[in-house]
Design an enzyme around this catalytic site. Structure first.
Site, mmCIF file in Angstrom:
data_model
loop_
_atom_site.group_PDB
_atom_site.id
_atom_site.type_symbol
_atom_site.label_atom_id
_atom_site.label_comp_id
_atom_site.label_asym_id
_atom_site.label_seq_id
_atom_site.Cartn_x
_atom_site.Cartn_y
_atom_site.Cartn_z
ATOM 1 N N ASP A 436 1.030 -1.572 -0.044
ATOM 2 C CA ASP A 436 0.455 -0.246 -0.047
ATOM 3 C C ASP A 436 1.117 1.242 0.138
ATOM 4 O O ASP A 436 1.419 1.279 0.879
ATOM 5 C CB ASP A 436 -0.809 -0.020 1.039
ATOM 6 C CG ASP A 436 -2.139 1.022 1.283
ATOM 7 O OD1 ASP A 436 -3.020 1.208 0.495
ATOM 8 O OD2 ASP A 436 -1.014 2.233 1.786
ATOM 9 N N ASN A 444 -2.699 13.529 -4.501
ATOM 10 C CA ASN A 444 -4.208 12.731 -5.540
ATOM 11 C C ASN A 444 -4.403 14.199 -5.212
ATOM 12 O O ASN A 444 -4.837 15.231 -5.991
ATOM 13 C CB ASN A 444 -4.886 12.129 -4.746
ATOM 14 C CG ASN A 444 -4.706 11.026 -5.655
ATOM 15 O OD1 ASN A 444 -4.196 11.207 -7.017
ATOM 16 N ND2 ASN A 444 -5.757 9.958 -5.568
ATOM 17 N N GLU A 479 -4.352 1.944 -4.222
ATOM 18 C CA GLU A 479 -3.285 2.391 -4.332
ATOM 19 C C GLU A 479 -2.816 0.720 -3.916
ATOM 20 O O GLU A 479 -1.147 0.824 -3.175
ATOM 21 C CB GLU A 479 -2.942 3.600 -3.104
ATOM 22 C CG GLU A 479 -2.918 3.512 -1.800
ATOM 23 C CD GLU A 479 -4.111 4.577 -1.381
ATOM 24 O OE1 GLU A 479 -4.600 4.470 -0.366
ATOM 25 O OE2 GLU A 479 -5.415 4.437 -2.831
#
Length: 564
Positions: A436, A444, A479
């Site tokens: 992860d 983002n 992710e």
């Protein structure tokens, strides 16, 4: 056991299907169709060729039968004359005129040349030479007790020869030539002084010499090709002749001469005007006699090599055919002539005929079918190829994440289950890594979703480059990534996880102009070695729990146990 065999067969079929592919199968099908169509066309060609050969032989047989029939008529006449001559030798007619002829012969037999005539309107004259001239010939002799009977028999045969000879006959001359120095002929000798020359012209011809008891032991009818006895006439002739014997004594020869031009005219008349091809007549030694083609009345279209091939073929049968370059040559031996009739059919004549039209139509049909087949093959091949590419593309899209080019969640689970089962069967370890990315939401929010996509793609590339050949990686969340390591122990899986972490953390990536960032990831590792459980979902859940332990411990870490 039956289930295992079925699985093996299915596996073999799948491998074969993958190896061949739709394109290869299409190619194979079209090749089979082309081969079968060519085979059927070839079979039609063979049948057509057999029909063509039969047609050639039938045409030749019709002409040969017509010519044979006419020649047989002349041979039958010759046999009839010989039988009449034999009867006259054994039992001559007791006529005063015949006795007077014998007396006249005795009076003139010593003269250099002589003629005996009874009645020009009823019979033919007997023309002869002296005893002295007869004695000079090896085959000639007057030393026989039936000489008087032979003189009267010759006069009787002369009567029959006059009746048998007519202008519509093929025969130009009919004659009886005696070894005793005289002859009877349907062609009169106008001057007595010409008798010796003509007589010796007869007795030196092959058709006379060839009937000696040594040359013709069976005393059968024979055919000869020779030049005429008249020096002024240079036209070759075909002579049919037969020996006259009685009480084992050879008296002479009965013969009929047929000019080659007459046989040529009859040959032309016997041919169907609508048929192509040239007919040629040869004697027993394959010497050319005549042809039905006005352009080659005295020519020979065969060279010595071709004549040798023809002679070799004729040794084994009385009829047949042979191909010579672009010509088809059929031949048939005649029953009543010591020779052979040949039919020559050229390629150009064959093309103009019915069989040529059928052959051209068959060739065009095959060419058209083959062209259509090739066009169909090309179109279908392109369609199948495009469909196969489209199918492969759709299949790839269904199994992969388009952004990271790794397996998606569904495909990863489909791959993981059989790999786990295989490792369990062989008692090999099976490990799972959960990855992860740290602070991905912040990236983002700060740099935008395009930057986030670039980070995901960059991370996927680094993860793929850190794996072994047998390892499988996939994106299972936003992710989050998952790595399957078949055959890897917990320690080996932890080493791979550490390698991934280092690669992700070491490399900076360009986000915007003059802006770079460094990313990190938290990783959790689990293995079947810990509990003996090969259930992928359980192992993935365990690795995921350890991943969050790594995040709670400060991120950018690898947790391979619940305590580390």
């Amino acid at each position: 056991m039956q289930h295992e065999t079925k699985m093996e067969n299915q596996s073999w079929l799948k491998k074969l299907a993958r190896r061949l592919g739709p394109g290869h199968i299409v190619n194979l099908c079209f090749i089979v169709v082309l081969l079968f169509s060519t085979l059927l066309t070839w079979r039609e060609v063979v049948v057509l060729e057999d029909a063509y050969i039969s047609s050639q032989r039938n045409h030749l047989e019709n002409v040969a039968n017509a010519l044979d029939k006419h020649l047989q008529y002349n041979v039958d006449k010759l046999i009839f004359l010989r039988n009449g001559m034999r009867e006259a030798l054994v039992a001559p007619l007791d006529f005063t005129s015949l006795r007077d002829a014998v007396t006249e012969f005795e009076q003139h037999r010593d003269e250099h040349a002589w003629q005996i005539e009874l009645n020009r309107r009823r019979t033919l004259s007997v023309n002869g030479v002296s005893d002295a001239l007869v004695s000079e010939g090896n085959l000639l002799s007057r030393e026989n007790e039936s000489l008087d009977n032979e003189i009267t028999a010759a006069l009787e045969v002369g009567y029959l020869l006059r009746l048998a000879h007519n202008s519509s006959s093929m025969v130009e001359q009919a004659m009886y030539v005696s070894r005793a120095g005289f002859y009877v002929s349907t062609q009169p000798t106008l001057f007595t002084r010409n008798v010796p020359t003509r007589y010796y012209g007869y007795v030196t011809q092959p058709w006379f010499i060839g009937h000696s008891q040594r040359e013709n032991r069976h005393r059968a009818v024979r055919w000869f090709t020779s030049q005429p006895e008249h020096a002024s006439n240079t036209e070759p002739q075909v002579t049919v002749s037969v020996p006259v014997d009685s009480n084992n004594y050879w008296y002479g020869v009965l013969g009929m001469s047929i000019p080659v031009r007459t046989m040529q005219q009859f040959l032309r008349n016997a041919i169907d005007k609508n048929l192509d091809g040239e007919y040629q007549l040869y004697d027993s030694k394959l010497r050319f006699l005549t042809s039905s083609n006005p352009d080659h009345p005295t020519g020979n279209i065969f060279d010595p090599r071709e004549l040798a091939l023809l002679a070799q073929a004729m040794e084994h049968d009385t009829r047949g055919g042979i191909r010579m370059d672009s010509r088809y040559v059929s031949w048939e031996r005649l029953d009543h002539f010591d020779g052979v009739l040949v039919r020559v059919h050229t390629l150009s004549e064959g093309v103009r005929g019915d069989f040529g039209s059928i052959s051209i139509a068959l060739t065009l049909l095959w060419a058209l079918f083959t062209t259509m087949l090739l066009i169909s093959w090309y179109v279908i091949r392109r369609m199948v190829s495009n469909m196969y590419v489209l199918q492969s593309s759709l299949q790839w899209q269904a199994w992969h994440d388009t952004l990271t080019r790794l397996y998606n969640r569904g495909a990863l689970f489909e791959k993981a289950r059989p790999l786990a089962k295989l490792c369990q069967t062989h008692q090999h370890p099976f490990s799972v890594i959960q990855v992860d990315l740290d602070h991905f939401k912040a990236i983002n929010d700060r740099f935008g979703h395009q930057a986030g996509d670039r980070v995901l793609s960059h991370a996927a590339g680094l993860i793929s480059s850190s794996l072994r050949a047998q390892d499988v990686a996939g994106r299972v969340g936003g992710e989050e990534f998952c790595v399957i390591l078949p055959g890897a122990s917990l320690t080996e899986a932890a080493e791979v996880a550490e390698r991934i972490r280092l690669k992700l953390n070491e490399k900076e990536m360009l986000i915007a102009k003059s802006t770079t960032i460094r990313i990190s990831a938290s990783l959790g590792v689990s293995s079947s070695e810990e509990t003996g459980d090969y259930d992928f979902e359980q192992l993935q859940s365990l690795a995921d729990r350890r991943l969050y332990l790594a995040k709670q411990a400060g991120r950018n870490r690898v947790f391979a146990s619940d305590n580390a």
